[in-house]
Design a protein around this motif. Structure first.
Motif, PDB file in Angstrom:
ATOM      1  N   ASP A 139      -0.767  26.715 -10.403  1.00  0.00           N
ATOM      2  CA  ASP A 139      -0.902  26.869 -11.543  1.00  0.00           C
ATOM      3  C   ASP A 139      -1.816  27.986 -12.031  1.00  0.00           C
ATOM      4  O   ASP A 139      -2.895  28.357 -11.175  1.00  0.00           O
ATOM      5  CB  ASP A 139      -1.651  25.578 -12.246  1.00  0.00           C
ATOM      6  CG  ASP A 139      -0.394  24.504 -12.289  1.00  0.00           C
ATOM      7  OD1 ASP A 139       0.923  24.621 -12.605  1.00  0.00           O
ATOM      8  OD2 ASP A 139      -0.716  23.275 -12.139  1.00  0.00           O
ATOM      9  N   TYR A 140      -1.430  28.417 -13.329  1.00  0.00           N
ATOM     10  CA  TYR A 140      -2.398  29.558 -13.782  1.00  0.00           C
ATOM     11  C   TYR A 140      -3.477  28.872 -14.336  1.00  0.00           C
ATOM     12  O   TYR A 140      -3.333  27.675 -14.876  1.00  0.00           O
ATOM     13  CB  TYR A 140      -1.675  30.345 -14.706  1.00  0.00           C
ATOM     14  CG  TYR A 140      -0.638  31.432 -14.179  1.00  0.00           C
ATOM     15  CD1 TYR A 140      -1.003  32.524 -13.570  1.00  0.00           C
ATOM     16  CD2 TYR A 140       0.672  31.001 -14.109  1.00  0.00           C
ATOM     17  CE1 TYR A 140      -0.006  33.200 -12.953  1.00  0.00           C
ATOM     18  CE2 TYR A 140       1.898  31.691 -13.537  1.00  0.00           C
ATOM     19  CZ  TYR A 140       1.373  32.820 -12.927  1.00  0.00           C
ATOM     20  OH  TYR A 140       2.294  33.784 -12.250  1.00  0.00           O
ATOM     21  N   PHE A 141      -4.622  29.612 -14.883  1.00  0.00           N
ATOM     22  CA  PHE A 141      -5.872  28.995 -15.513  1.00  0.00           C
ATOM     23  C   PHE A 141      -5.236  28.430 -16.790  1.00  0.00           C
ATOM     24  O   PHE A 141      -6.136  27.472 -17.429  1.00  0.00           O
ATOM     25  CB  PHE A 141      -6.955  29.983 -15.800  1.00  0.00           C
ATOM     26  CG  PHE A 141      -6.748  31.216 -16.398  1.00  0.00           C
ATOM     27  CD1 PHE A 141      -6.520  31.355 -17.840  1.00  0.00           C
ATOM     28  CD2 PHE A 141      -6.745  32.561 -15.707  1.00  0.00           C
ATOM     29  CE1 PHE A 141      -6.366  32.444 -18.515  1.00  0.00           C
ATOM     30  CE2 PHE A 141      -6.409  33.633 -16.349  1.00  0.00           C
ATOM     31  CZ  PHE A 141      -6.365  33.575 -17.744  1.00  0.00           C
ATOM     32  N   GLU A 142      -4.232  29.159 -17.501  1.00  0.00           N
ATOM     33  CA  GLU A 142      -3.773  28.560 -18.912  1.00  0.00           C
ATOM     34  C   GLU A 142      -3.350  27.157 -18.830  1.00  0.00           C
ATOM     35  O   GLU A 142      -3.753  26.698 -19.861  1.00  0.00           O
ATOM     36  CB  GLU A 142      -2.671  29.573 -19.275  1.00  0.00           C
ATOM     37  CG  GLU A 142      -3.023  30.998 -19.703  1.00  0.00           C
ATOM     38  CD  GLU A 142      -2.973  31.859 -18.474  1.00  0.00           C
ATOM     39  OE1 GLU A 142      -3.268  33.115 -19.104  1.00  0.00           O
ATOM     40  OE2 GLU A 142      -2.947  31.403 -17.515  1.00  0.00           O
ATOM     41  N   ARG A 143      -3.034  26.667 -17.757  1.00  0.00           N
ATOM     42  CA  ARG A 143      -2.647  25.157 -17.703  1.00  0.00           C
ATOM     43  C   ARG A 143      -3.970  24.407 -17.815  1.00  0.00           C
ATOM     44  O   ARG A 143      -3.988  23.251 -18.610  1.00  0.00           O
ATOM     45  CB  ARG A 143      -2.023  24.633 -16.428  1.00  0.00           C
ATOM     46  CG  ARG A 143      -1.469  23.394 -16.298  1.00  0.00           C
ATOM     47  CD  ARG A 143      -0.588  23.174 -17.235  1.00  0.00           C
ATOM     48  NE  ARG A 143      -0.176  21.740 -17.322  1.00  0.00           N
ATOM     49  CZ  ARG A 143       0.162  20.956 -18.303  1.00  0.00           C
ATOM     50  NH1 ARG A 143       0.080  21.352 -19.533  1.00  0.00           N
ATOM     51  NH2 ARG A 143       0.500  19.506 -18.286  1.00  0.00           N
ATOM     52  N   GLY A 144      -5.035  24.821 -17.385  1.00  0.00           N
ATOM     53  CA  GLY A 144      -6.379  24.116 -17.561  1.00  0.00           C
ATOM     54  C   GLY A 144      -6.814  24.150 -18.941  1.00  0.00           C
ATOM     55  O   GLY A 144      -7.222  22.855 -19.513  1.00  0.00           O
ATOM     56  N   LEU A 145      -6.528  25.193 -19.814  1.00  0.00           N
ATOM     57  CA  LEU A 145      -6.844  25.217 -21.101  1.00  0.00           C
ATOM     58  C   LEU A 145      -5.822  24.328 -21.784  1.00  0.00           C
ATOM     59  O   LEU A 145      -6.466  23.821 -22.755  1.00  0.00           O
ATOM     60  CB  LEU A 145      -6.717  26.866 -21.794  1.00  0.00           C
ATOM     61  CG  LEU A 145      -7.628  27.854 -21.056  1.00  0.00           C
ATOM     62  CD1 LEU A 145      -7.527  29.339 -21.607  1.00  0.00           C
ATOM     63  CD2 LEU A 145      -9.096  27.449 -21.828  1.00  0.00           C
ATOM     64  N   GLU A 146      -4.739  24.430 -21.560  1.00  0.00           N
ATOM     65  CA  GLU A 146      -3.745  23.341 -22.276  1.00  0.00           C
ATOM     66  C   GLU A 146      -4.082  21.980 -22.187  1.00  0.00           C
ATOM     67  O   GLU A 146      -4.155  21.149 -23.090  1.00  0.00           O
ATOM     68  CB  GLU A 146      -2.066  23.451 -21.897  1.00  0.00           C
ATOM     69  CG  GLU A 146      -1.379  24.748 -22.354  1.00  0.00           C
ATOM     70  CD  GLU A 146      -0.009  24.571 -22.130  1.00  0.00           C
ATOM     71  OE1 GLU A 146       0.735  24.784 -22.982  1.00  0.00           O
ATOM     72  OE2 GLU A 146       0.455  24.140 -21.043  1.00  0.00           O
ATOM     73  N   LEU A 147      -4.313  21.659 -20.988  1.00  0.00           N
ATOM     74  CA  LEU A 147      -5.030  20.197 -20.739  1.00  0.00           C
ATOM     75  C   LEU A 147      -6.225  20.064 -21.527  1.00  0.00           C
ATOM     76  O   LEU A 147      -6.315  18.743 -22.020  1.00  0.00           O
ATOM     77  CB  LEU A 147      -5.123  19.995 -19.240  1.00  0.00           C
ATOM     78  CG  LEU A 147      -3.761  19.830 -18.403  1.00  0.00           C
ATOM     79  CD1 LEU A 147      -4.114  19.786 -17.003  1.00  0.00           C
ATOM     80  CD2 LEU A 147      -3.101  18.781 -18.968  1.00  0.00           C
ATOM     81  N   ALA A 148      -7.300  20.845 -21.597  1.00  0.00           N
ATOM     82  CA  ALA A 148      -8.427  20.678 -22.218  1.00  0.00           C
ATOM     83  C   ALA A 148      -8.121  20.573 -23.733  1.00  0.00           C
ATOM     84  O   ALA A 148      -8.751  19.703 -24.546  1.00  0.00           O
ATOM     85  CB  ALA A 148      -9.425  21.742 -22.153  1.00  0.00           C
ATOM     86  N   ILE A 149      -7.060  21.043 -24.158  1.00  0.00           N
ATOM     87  CA  ILE A 149      -6.794  21.006 -25.754  1.00  0.00           C
ATOM     88  C   ILE A 149      -6.169  19.785 -25.930  1.00  0.00           C
ATOM     89  O   ILE A 149      -6.679  18.875 -26.936  1.00  0.00           O
ATOM     90  CB  ILE A 149      -5.644  22.299 -26.068  1.00  0.00           C
ATOM     91  CG1 ILE A 149      -6.470  23.576 -25.867  1.00  0.00           C
ATOM     92  CG2 ILE A 149      -5.058  22.020 -27.330  1.00  0.00           C
ATOM     93  CD1 ILE A 149      -5.403  24.815 -26.139  1.00  0.00           C
ATOM     94  N   GLN A 150      -5.155  19.312 -24.920  1.00  0.00           N
ATOM     95  CA  GLN A 150      -4.631  18.029 -25.186  1.00  0.00           C
ATOM     96  C   GLN A 150      -5.529  16.876 -24.912  1.00  0.00           C
ATOM     97  O   GLN A 150      -5.416  15.939 -25.783  1.00  0.00           O
ATOM     98  CB  GLN A 150      -3.376  17.990 -24.217  1.00  0.00           C
ATOM     99  CG  GLN A 150      -2.150  18.983 -24.508  1.00  0.00           C
ATOM    100  CD  GLN A 150      -1.329  19.048 -23.279  1.00  0.00           C
ATOM    101  OE1 GLN A 150      -1.266  18.271 -22.423  1.00  0.00           O
ATOM    102  NE2 GLN A 150      -0.633  20.091 -23.231  1.00  0.00           N
ATOM    103  N   HIS A 151      -6.304  16.920 -24.221  1.00  0.00           N
ATOM    104  CA  HIS A 151      -7.101  15.812 -23.757  1.00  0.00           C
ATOM    105  C   HIS A 151      -8.533  15.697 -24.134  1.00  0.00           C
ATOM    106  O   HIS A 151      -9.233  14.558 -24.286  1.00  0.00           O
ATOM    107  CB  HIS A 151      -7.191  15.517 -21.998  1.00  0.00           C
ATOM    108  CG  HIS A 151      -5.695  15.127 -21.600  1.00  0.00           C
ATOM    109  ND1 HIS A 151      -5.236  14.332 -21.705  1.00  0.00           N
ATOM    110  CD2 HIS A 151      -4.822  16.093 -21.087  1.00  0.00           C
ATOM    111  CE1 HIS A 151      -3.756  14.167 -21.219  1.00  0.00           C
ATOM    112  NE2 HIS A 151      -3.773  15.494 -20.677  1.00  0.00           N
ATOM    113  N   ASP A 152      -9.209  16.742 -24.366  1.00  0.00           N
ATOM    114  CA  ASP A 152     -10.490  16.906 -24.820  1.00  0.00           C
ATOM    115  C   ASP A 152     -10.829  17.446 -26.260  1.00  0.00           C
ATOM    116  O   ASP A 152     -11.975  17.560 -26.688  1.00  0.00           O
ATOM    117  CB  ASP A 152     -11.230  17.679 -23.718  1.00  0.00           C
ATOM    118  CG  ASP A 152     -11.399  17.028 -22.462  1.00  0.00           C
ATOM    119  OD1 ASP A 152     -12.007  16.032 -22.371  1.00  0.00           O
ATOM    120  OD2 ASP A 152     -10.277  17.292 -21.711  1.00  0.00           O
ATOM    121  N   GLY A 153      -9.918  18.044 -26.952  1.00  0.00           N
ATOM    122  CA  GLY A 153      -9.929  18.618 -28.440  1.00  0.00           C
ATOM    123  C   GLY A 153     -10.226  19.933 -28.240  1.00  0.00           C
ATOM    124  O   GLY A 153     -11.088  20.237 -29.189  1.00  0.00           O
TER     125      GLY A 153
END
Length: 230
Positions: A187-201
């Motif tokens: 995965d690219y680091f952008e996936r980590g950003l997406e998950l932080a948006i979805q799960h941590d606001g």
């Protein structure tokens, strides 16, 4: 400004067809891509800015070229993507916010000047270009409030492209690192950003630099385009 910055330079960069790591590719002004990045960081944030580079493929060539930088080694550079390289670097930078960039981006020095206001108020951001939306690039959409909603190469209806220059604020760093750990090796680091948006606001702001140049050098034609600007 005592800013912590990270350059992701562990990959092999095989698509450009060079034997050296891609960040060491020479530009038409005689500098390498990475030298231009160092110069831009110093111009915006001064000599106090800390530069940590993630290396892997032919690491010694980069270390020899920039002996004064700090280094993190990704020994699994041929098996992992930017999510895992960035995680290693964030682990090495303490609790502070971090500006990071892909090691193959040639960009206008004014980009970082535009980012200073967001960094000073600890606002996480992704630098974006709204003038084009290519299928093979990382694209994004936004919420009604204007924050990043989706961020990946598979986004449909993207309103622009991410250019590979980003900032994670100190209050958002822990959640982001948690998701970088969770995602797959490829995965690219952008996936980590997406998950932080979805799960941590995570509130991730798009920093529009459409009027400035930023070229991610993957192929020979990208290098030609970058050389028109430097």
């Amino acid at each position: 400004m005592r800013l912590k910055t990270v350059i992701l330079a562990a990959g092999m960069g095989s698509r450009l067809g060079r034997s050296l790591p891609k960040p060491l590719t020479e530009l038409s002004d005689g500098r390498s891509i990475m030298r231009q990045q160092h110069d831009n960081i110093r111009a915006a944030f001064g000599d106090e800015a800390q530069i940590t580079t993630v290396v892997g493929y032919r690491a010694e060539a980069i270390v020899d070229a920039f002996p004064d930088a700090d280094y993190v080694y990704n020994e699994r550079y041929d098996q992992t993507n930017t999510s895992k390289s960035l995680l290693r670097a964030l682990n090495a930078t303490g609790r502070s916010g971090v500006l990071w960039m892909n090691g193959d981006v040639v960009f206008d020095p004014r980009v970082l000047g535009r980012a200073i206001e967001l960094i000073e108020r600890e606002q996480s951001f992704v630098a974006v270009n709204t003038s084009k939306v290519s299928d093979e690039e990382v694209k994004y959409t936004v919420t009604p409030e204007g924050h990043i909603k989706e961020l990946s190469k598979t986004v449909r209806g993207g309103i622009g492209e991410a250019v590979g220059i980003n900032y994670i604020a100190r209050q958002d760093k822990r959640a982001f690192m948690h998701h970088l750990f969770r995602v797959g090796d490829q995965d690219y680091f952008e996936r980590g950003l997406e998950l932080a948006i979805q799960h941590d606001g995570l509130l991730l702001e798009p920093l529009d630099i459409s009027d400035l140049y930023a070229v991610e050098v993957d192929f020979a034609e990208d290098l030609e385009r970058a050389n028109q600007f430097v």
